[in-house]
Design an enzyme around this catalytic site. Structure first.
Site, PDB file in Angstrom:
ATOM      1  N   GLU A 203       0.851  -1.274  -0.106  1.00  0.00           N
ATOM      2  CA  GLU A 203      -0.057  -0.005  -0.095  1.00  0.00           C
ATOM      3  C   GLU A 203       1.110   1.220   0.178  1.00  0.00           C
ATOM      4  O   GLU A 203       0.407   2.468   0.541  1.00  0.00           O
ATOM      5  CB  GLU A 203      -0.883   0.085   1.131  1.00  0.00           C
ATOM      6  CG  GLU A 203      -2.014  -1.201   1.327  1.00  0.00           C
ATOM      7  CD  GLU A 203      -2.818  -0.985   2.387  1.00  0.00           C
ATOM      8  OE1 GLU A 203      -2.790  -0.151   3.142  1.00  0.00           O
ATOM      9  OE2 GLU A 203      -3.669  -1.917   2.620  1.00  0.00           O
TER      10      GLU A 203
ATOM     11  N   GLU B 158      -4.483   4.260  -2.675  1.00  0.00           N
ATOM     12  CA  GLU B 158      -5.531   4.371  -1.801  1.00  0.00           C
ATOM     13  C   GLU B 158      -6.081   5.847  -1.752  1.00  0.00           C
ATOM     14  O   GLU B 158      -5.299   6.820  -1.702  1.00  0.00           O
ATOM     15  CB  GLU B 158      -5.136   3.695  -0.533  1.00  0.00           C
ATOM     16  CG  GLU B 158      -6.087   3.851   0.527  1.00  0.00           C
ATOM     17  CD  GLU B 158      -5.506   3.570   1.892  1.00  0.00           C
ATOM     18  OE1 GLU B 158      -5.915   3.986   2.938  1.00  0.00           O
ATOM     19  OE2 GLU B 158      -4.345   3.029   2.303  1.00  0.00           O
TER      20      GLU B 158
ATOM     21  N   CYS C   7     -11.410   3.236   6.613  1.00  0.00           N
ATOM     22  CA  CYS C   7     -10.623   4.591   6.663  1.00  0.00           C
ATOM     23  C   CYS C   7     -10.943   5.645   5.600  1.00  0.00           C
ATOM     24  O   CYS C   7     -11.108   6.751   5.934  1.00  0.00           O
ATOM     25  CB  CYS C   7      -9.141   4.661   6.820  1.00  0.00           C
ATOM     26  SG  CYS C   7      -8.583   3.539   5.820  1.00  0.00           S
TER      27      CYS C   7
END
Length: 821
Positions: free
Chosen positions: A332, A348, A423
């Site tokens: 990520e 992301e 999130c």
């Protein structure tokens, strides 16, 4: 004595707290006009502001109710009221705190007694869930931690527990709510916790770590920048000293349980010695923001050289065309220079939000428009793509290509209403609430106009207030008109941002993405109807004059569609081009064109702007061209839409980077047989027959887990029996992850399993699978359930361990196993 020596050392590092001179002269930080003091009335951000209040906030509040329930149960535990224990979670509560921050921003602009009452109720449970010494974390407060990830005691597993990360988001929510309502109950919770952290981490608290100062950092940064906000609201210098301390110690003495690749959490070397972006992209941009905050608030330059170097490296080698960060799946985060895949990119949504935060800080301290150019790209493309046009479905992952088959978005092949690790939805909500606060900045004698769009505000300067009225259809048009009304005639400089994309040969600063065609036109400025030649300073056209009420400025930016190419080092984009128009990146999508991977551009045809006239995207701009297609010799129309608007009309194919050759287009076609290339053998405990092996790798996925008629594997005939499914590879492979689409049909004996897990095969031995910290062994219906390794994992096979419900069978419609390219 330890506290005295610590304060003395900090007085040397953060001198302005103690009345000492700054380490060297610095330009004064720019001040943003707060979003609550800017009225927007354009056709992009004004509708989003209304949609946030009407759709997104209510949606997020419903989705975070489990976090409120956890807080309620924890409060009951502390007060002795009988109740069930909270559900153990590393970071569930942080999503609630971000939603509360967004709600506070809404209340600053639009008072809502019902929303405020709801917030007050939640704040009551938050206060009740705090120990008397200030500590908060439901699992440890109630004595039910998952010791592997949370430790057996508070702060024992900082690398994964998210104890400080969660509370950083509470601090931000507390500051926002205090500013919105004047109520300080949540702020009191935050301050009580911050003082507890200071005792436990930097002074020594007999109830934590044996009384020794913990003196370590959180695996996931956030508390650093949150402490700076807490200082900004309370002016209590303790919080700034704490922020400085957390930034200073990262990378100096990692705890023993911080194992593996320490660069993932920017813990491998001290931050002062880091000169390129590494590790998890959200963690990186959060800590870079914290570094910038500490320097700005302390009036120092301790992190200026590292931050400048990191930023230059980022824009030259590691940023996606859309402004996305962290292209590498699994990590990520940041891979080697120029590692920027398209279909397999991660990017992301939270990383794009963090990119906005980081570049805002860089811009405010350096006054250079380059930083805002990157901010703008991340905002309009990488971040805005993270939420659908209705405001209630989201991307966690933002690829630059999709085939309509691969479940790239945490088990989904398109947007999701929420996530197990959620999130991103509240993060994009709190960002979009603040966009008007990115439009205007100022010093004592300068007004910086940074983000164009119809809006109005008042800017306070040293000699008086200036009312600003802006009319613009940006980012869809390059024409903007600004009317200035100073309280009295005064001299100041109006600085208009001229973006990189409008004044040179590249789309973004850094040279990573350059135009592949010739420009037509240049930017111009008029004052009261007359063309003027004005200097360009650090990306801003500067009009420094004596202004009178009603003075009118017209800015024209050359906004026509352009072809863009990447540097040849970006292997994924060799012999490919993309299309941009102004700050917007465009993409081809299946609803307009059919399967987009069939198209290629053997030449670069003319690009024509148009308007979408019907459907969900009605009124949005489009770019039309002609292209070659694999199944015909005739050139056919190809329509492109803004990247942020894709996947609003179905989970179908999409591409940003278009191939220049038919061979490259052929390679891009979806391959449903790809799993069979690397599989040597599949073994089932029950029903171990070839048709079942074929079924779970046939590329066919039902829309619902209960649909019948699709090929699948089930353990029918072995109801209630433990199942194993083994996947043996033709050779050792570097694993990216496994996704499973469960069958669950109450009309049969096949239901979701009670639980499942993975093992991996290496050197002939089956070993426990090292699961990524935010991933769960999911049991969601109607979607793929993704599991990724915690780090690099080379293995010879995978084995699923499946525990069925009593008396029932289990079933899978499809399994996908992905490898690191």
């Amino acid at each position: 004595m330890k506290m005295i020596s610590w304060l003395l050392s900090l007085s040397m590092i953060c001198p302005t707290l103690w009345g000492a001179p700054e380490s060297s002269p610095l330009p004064a930080d720019l001040t943003a006009v707060p979003f609550g003091q800017v009225t927007v009335r354009d056709r992009l951000w004004a509708p989003w502001r209304e949609r946030m209040d009407r759709v997104t906030l209510p949606h997020c509040l419903v989705k975070t109710e489990p976090a409120v329930e956890n807080l309620r149960r924890t409060a009951h535990f502390l007060s002795g009221v009988p109740d069930r224990m909270p559900v153990r979670s590393l970071f569930l509560v942080s999503d609630l705190y971000k939603v509360m921050e967004a709600a506070a921003y809404s209340l600053q602009v639009t008072p809502d007694p019902l929303l405020e009452a709801r917030m007050d109720s939640i704040i009551g449970w938050i206060a009740g869930a705090q120990r008397s010494d200030g500590y908060m974390y439901e699992a440890h407060v109630c004595g039910i931690p998952d010791t592997a990830e949370m430790g057996s005691r508070p702060y024992e597993r900082l690398i994964s527990s998210h104890e400080l990360y969660n509370m950083g988001h509470l601090y931000e929510a507390a500051v926002a709510y205090s500013r919105a309502t004047g109520k300080d109950r949540l702020l009191a919770v935050a301050e009580k916790h911050a003082r507890h952290v200071n005792r436990a981490f930097f002074e020594g608290d007999p109830n934590y770590n044996g009384g020794r100062p913990i003196n370590h950092i959180s695996g996931h940064p956030e508390i650093e920048l949150a402490l700076c906000k807490l200082f900004g609201q309370t002016r209590d210098s303790l919080y700034l000293r704490m922020a400085q301390r957390f930034v200073a110690i990262r990378g100096t003495d990692p705890p023993a349980h911080f194992t593996g690749d320490l660069s993932k959490s920017q813990e491998h070397i001290p931050l002062r010695e880091q000169y390129e972006p590494v590790g998890h992209a959200v963690c990186a941009a959060y800590i870079y923001s914290g570094m910038a905050d500490v320097d700005a608030l302390c009036g120092t330059q301790h992190y200026r050289v590292p931050l400048d170097s990191i930023w230059e490296n980022l824009v030259r080698t590691r940023i996606a065309l859309t402004g996305g960060l962290g292209a590498v799946r699994g990590l990520e985060g940041f891979g080697p220079p120029y590692s920027l895949p398209n279909k397999n990119s991660y990017n992301e949504t939270c990383a794009s939000v963090a990119n906005v935060l980081f570049n805002d800080r860089m811009f405010r301290s350096r006054h250079d428009g380059r930083y805002f150019d990157v901010l703008e790209c991340a905002l309009f493309n990488g971040a805005l793509a993270g939420i659908n046009l209705a405001g209630d479905r989201f991307f966690y992952v933002n690829p630059l290509e999709a085939d309509g088959l691969q479940p790239f978005n945490l088990g989904q092949k398109g947007r999701s209403s929420w996530f197990g690790c959620a999130c991103c939805p509240p993060n994009i909500a709190r960002l979009l609430m603040q966009v008007p606060g990115l439009m205007y900045y100022h010093t004592g004698r300068d007004i910086y106009l940074t983000l164009y769009g119809s809006s109005s505000t008042e800017v306070p300067l040293a000699d008086g207030t200036v009312a600003v009225e802006q009319t613009s259809d940006y980012p869809f048009s390059g024409e903007s008109t600004i009317v200035l009304t100073p309280a009295n005639p005064m001299t100041f400089a109006l600085r208009l941002r001229i973006p990189t994309w409008a004044r040179g040969g590249e789309f973004l600063p850094g040279g990573l993405y350059t135009y592949a065609d010739a420009a037509s036109g240049r930017w111009t400025v008029k004052v009261n109807g007359k063309p003027v030649d004005v200097p360009l300073e650090e990306g801003f056209a500067v009009i420094d004059r004596r202004w009178r009420p009603g003075d009118r400025v017209e800015l024209s930016l050359p906004m026509q569609p352009r072809y863009v190419q990447a540097r040849p080092e970006v292997k994924a984009d060799v012999d490919r081009v993309a299309v941009v128009c102004g700050p917007l990146v465009y993409c081809a999508e299946e609803p307009d064109n059919g399967l987009v991977q069939r198209y290629y551009l053997s030449e670069l045809p003319a690009l024509r702007r148009s308007l979408i006239e019907e459907g969900l995207l009605k009124g949005l701009p489009a770019v039309d061209l002609t292209a070659s297609r694999l199944d015909t010799t005739v050139r056919l129309p190809l329509r492109l839409i803004p990247y942020y608007a894709w996947d609003n009309r179905g989970d179908l194919s999409m591409a940003v980077w278009l191939p220049r050759t038919g061979a490259l287009a052929q390679e891009s076609l979806p391959r449903t047989e790809k799993n069979k290339v690397w599989l040597k053998e599949v073994r089932f405990t029950c029903n171990d027959d070839q048709p079942f092996r074929d079924a779970i790798f046939d590329g066919m996925t039902p829309e619902r887990s209960h649909h019948q008629g699709y090929p699948c594997w089930t353990s029918r005939g072995c109801e209630g029996q433990f199942q194993q499914v083994e996947f043996l590879f033709t050779r050792p492979r570097s694993l990216a992850g496994l996704s499973v689409y469960w069958i669950s049909d109450a009309r049969t004996t096949t239901l979701l399993p009670d639980s499942w897990s993975l093992e991996y095969l290496l050197d002939g031995r089956w070993l426990p699978f090292p699961r990524y910290v935010t991933d769960l062994y999911g049991l969601e219906v109607d979607q793929f359930n993704d599991v990724r390794p915690a780090g690099e994992l080379v293995c010879e096979g995978l084995r699923m361990q499946i525990e069925p419900r009593s008396g029932h069978s289990v079933g899978m419609a499809e399994v996908r196993i992905d490898f690191v390219p």
